[in-house]
Design a protein around this motif. Structure first.
Motif, short mmCIF file in Angstrom:
data_model
loop_
_atom_site.label_atom_id
_atom_site.label_comp_id
_atom_site.label_asym_id
_atom_site.label_seq_id
_atom_site.Cartn_x
_atom_site.Cartn_y
_atom_site.Cartn_z
N UNK A 152 82.30 -25.89 -48.24
CA UNK A 152 82.63 -27.22 -48.73
C UNK A 152 81.39 -28.11 -48.78
N UNK A 153 80.54 -27.99 -47.76
CA UNK A 153 79.31 -28.77 -47.71
C UNK A 153 78.43 -28.45 -48.92
N UNK A 154 78.25 -27.17 -49.19
CA UNK A 154 77.42 -26.75 -50.33
C UNK A 154 78.03 -27.19 -51.65
N UNK A 155 79.35 -27.04 -51.79
CA UNK A 155 80.00 -27.44 -53.03
C UNK A 155 79.89 -28.95 -53.26
N UNK A 156 80.12 -29.73 -52.21
CA UNK A 156 80.05 -31.18 -52.35
C UNK A 156 78.63 -31.62 -52.68
N UNK A 157 77.66 -31.07 -51.98
CA UNK A 157 76.26 -31.42 -52.24
C UNK A 157 75.86 -31.04 -53.66
N UNK A 158 76.25 -29.86 -54.11
CA UNK A 158 75.93 -29.42 -55.47
C UNK A 158 76.60 -30.32 -56.50
N UNK A 159 77.87 -30.67 -56.30
CA UNK A 159 78.58 -31.53 -57.25
C UNK A 159 77.93 -32.91 -57.31
N UNK A 160 77.55 -33.45 -56.16
CA UNK A 160 76.93 -34.78 -56.15
C UNK A 160 75.55 -34.76 -56.81
N UNK A 161 74.75 -33.75 -56.52
CA UNK A 161 73.41 -33.67 -57.13
C UNK A 161 73.53 -33.44 -58.64
N UNK A 162 74.42 -32.53 -59.05
CA UNK A 162 74.58 -32.26 -60.48
C UNK A 162 75.12 -33.49 -61.20
N UNK A 163 76.06 -34.20 -60.59
CA UNK A 163 76.59 -35.42 -61.19
C UNK A 163 75.53 -36.49 -61.32
N UNK A 164 74.70 -36.65 -60.29
CA UNK A 164 73.60 -37.63 -60.37
C UNK A 164 72.60 -37.24 -61.45
N UNK A 165 72.27 -35.96 -61.55
CA UNK A 165 71.34 -35.52 -62.59
C UNK A 165 71.91 -35.77 -63.98
N UNK A 166 73.19 -35.50 -64.17
CA UNK A 166 73.83 -35.76 -65.46
C UNK A 166 73.80 -37.24 -65.78
N UNK A 167 74.12 -38.08 -64.82
CA UNK A 167 74.13 -39.52 -65.02
C UNK A 167 72.73 -40.04 -65.36
N UNK A 168 71.73 -39.63 -64.57
CA UNK A 168 70.37 -40.12 -64.82
C UNK A 168 69.79 -39.57 -66.12
N UNK A 169 70.17 -38.36 -66.49
CA UNK A 169 69.75 -37.82 -67.78
C UNK A 169 70.37 -38.61 -68.91
N UNK A 170 71.63 -38.97 -68.79
CA UNK A 170 72.29 -39.79 -69.81
C UNK A 170 71.67 -41.17 -69.91
N UNK A 171 71.37 -41.79 -68.78
CA UNK A 171 70.72 -43.10 -68.79
C UNK A 171 69.33 -43.00 -69.40
N UNK A 172 68.59 -41.98 -69.04
CA UNK A 172 67.25 -41.80 -69.59
C UNK A 172 67.33 -41.57 -71.10
N UNK A 173 68.26 -40.76 -71.54
CA UNK A 173 68.40 -40.48 -72.97
C UNK A 173 68.81 -41.73 -73.73
N UNK A 174 69.70 -42.54 -73.15
CA UNK A 174 70.20 -43.73 -73.82
C UNK A 174 69.13 -44.82 -73.91
N UNK A 175 68.38 -45.05 -72.83
CA UNK A 175 67.43 -46.15 -72.79
C UNK A 175 66.01 -45.76 -73.19
N UNK A 176 65.56 -44.61 -72.84
CA UNK A 176 64.14 -44.29 -73.03
C UNK A 176 63.91 -43.43 -74.28
N UNK A 177 64.75 -42.48 -74.55
CA UNK A 177 64.46 -41.58 -75.67
C UNK A 177 64.51 -42.25 -77.05
N UNK A 178 65.33 -43.27 -77.36
CA UNK A 178 65.25 -43.91 -78.68
C UNK A 178 63.91 -44.63 -78.89
N UNK A 179 63.26 -45.05 -77.80
CA UNK A 179 61.99 -45.76 -77.92
C UNK A 179 60.82 -44.81 -78.15
N UNK A 180 61.00 -43.51 -77.97
CA UNK A 180 59.91 -42.57 -78.14
C UNK A 180 59.64 -42.27 -79.55
#
Length: 170
Positions: free
Chosen positions: A142-170
């Motif tokens: 459960x510890x590994x699953x929760x940690x993996x889900x939280x890290x993957x969710x954060x990476x998805x969120x930050x990738x979406x934010x980066x794509x939305x805000x930074x990539x159109x300006x490139x």
């Protein structure tokens, strides 16, 4: 029950009050009754020493049994996992899981020089409570699953934010 009606072994237990459940008056009465019955102090001390040793052995056995029960429970916990529908909210709302626990981090960072220059320790006990609980109770999967889900969710969120805000300006 009157003190005279107890047998000698019961009086010895009361007189030495190993468990601490008897009042001083009852202990004194038990000792007086033992003296009336002719039991010597040395005999009382020897018998009580034996009884205390037996009592301590019982306590040790109980502690070992409790430790064995906890070990068995922890061994069962190792392979318990989340169901797939429990992981989806963790994955989708991962930044919010982190933001709740990270709200104290700016205060810690601002006060870091104070903490470093004083004897006041930094208190991280509020952060990642659920992960700590899973680790302490030996829910390894459960510890590994929760940690993996939280890290993957954060990476998805930050990738979406980066794509939305930074990539159109490139």
């Amino acid at each position: 029950m009157k003190i005279k009606e107890y047998d000698t072994n019961e009086l010895l237990m009361i007189a030495n009050n190993v468990t601490g459940e008897y009042s001083e008056k009852k202990v004194r009465q038990a000792k007086e009754e033992l003296y009336r019955r002719g039991v010597e102090d040395k005999v009382i001390a020897d018998i009580m020493e034996e009884k205390e040793e037996a009592f301590m052995k019982r306590l040790d056995a109980a502690a070992l049994a409790e430790q064995a029960r906890l070990d068995k429970k922890r061994e069962k916990n190792r392979n318990v996992s989340y169901r797939w529908w429990e992981l989806i909210p963790m994955f989708l709302f991962a930044p919010f899981y982190m933001s709740y626990e990270m709200r104290r981090l700016p205060g810690i960072i601002v006060l870091l020089p104070v903490h470093l220059l004083s004897w006041t320790p930094v208190d991280f006990s509020d952060m990642f409570r659920e992960l700590r609980r899973l680790k302490e109770e030996k829910y390894d999967l459960k510890f590994k699953q929760r940690l993996t889900a939280l890290i993957a969710g954060d990476l998805l969120y930050f990738t979406g934010v980066w794509y939305y805000f930074i990539s159109p300006n490139l």
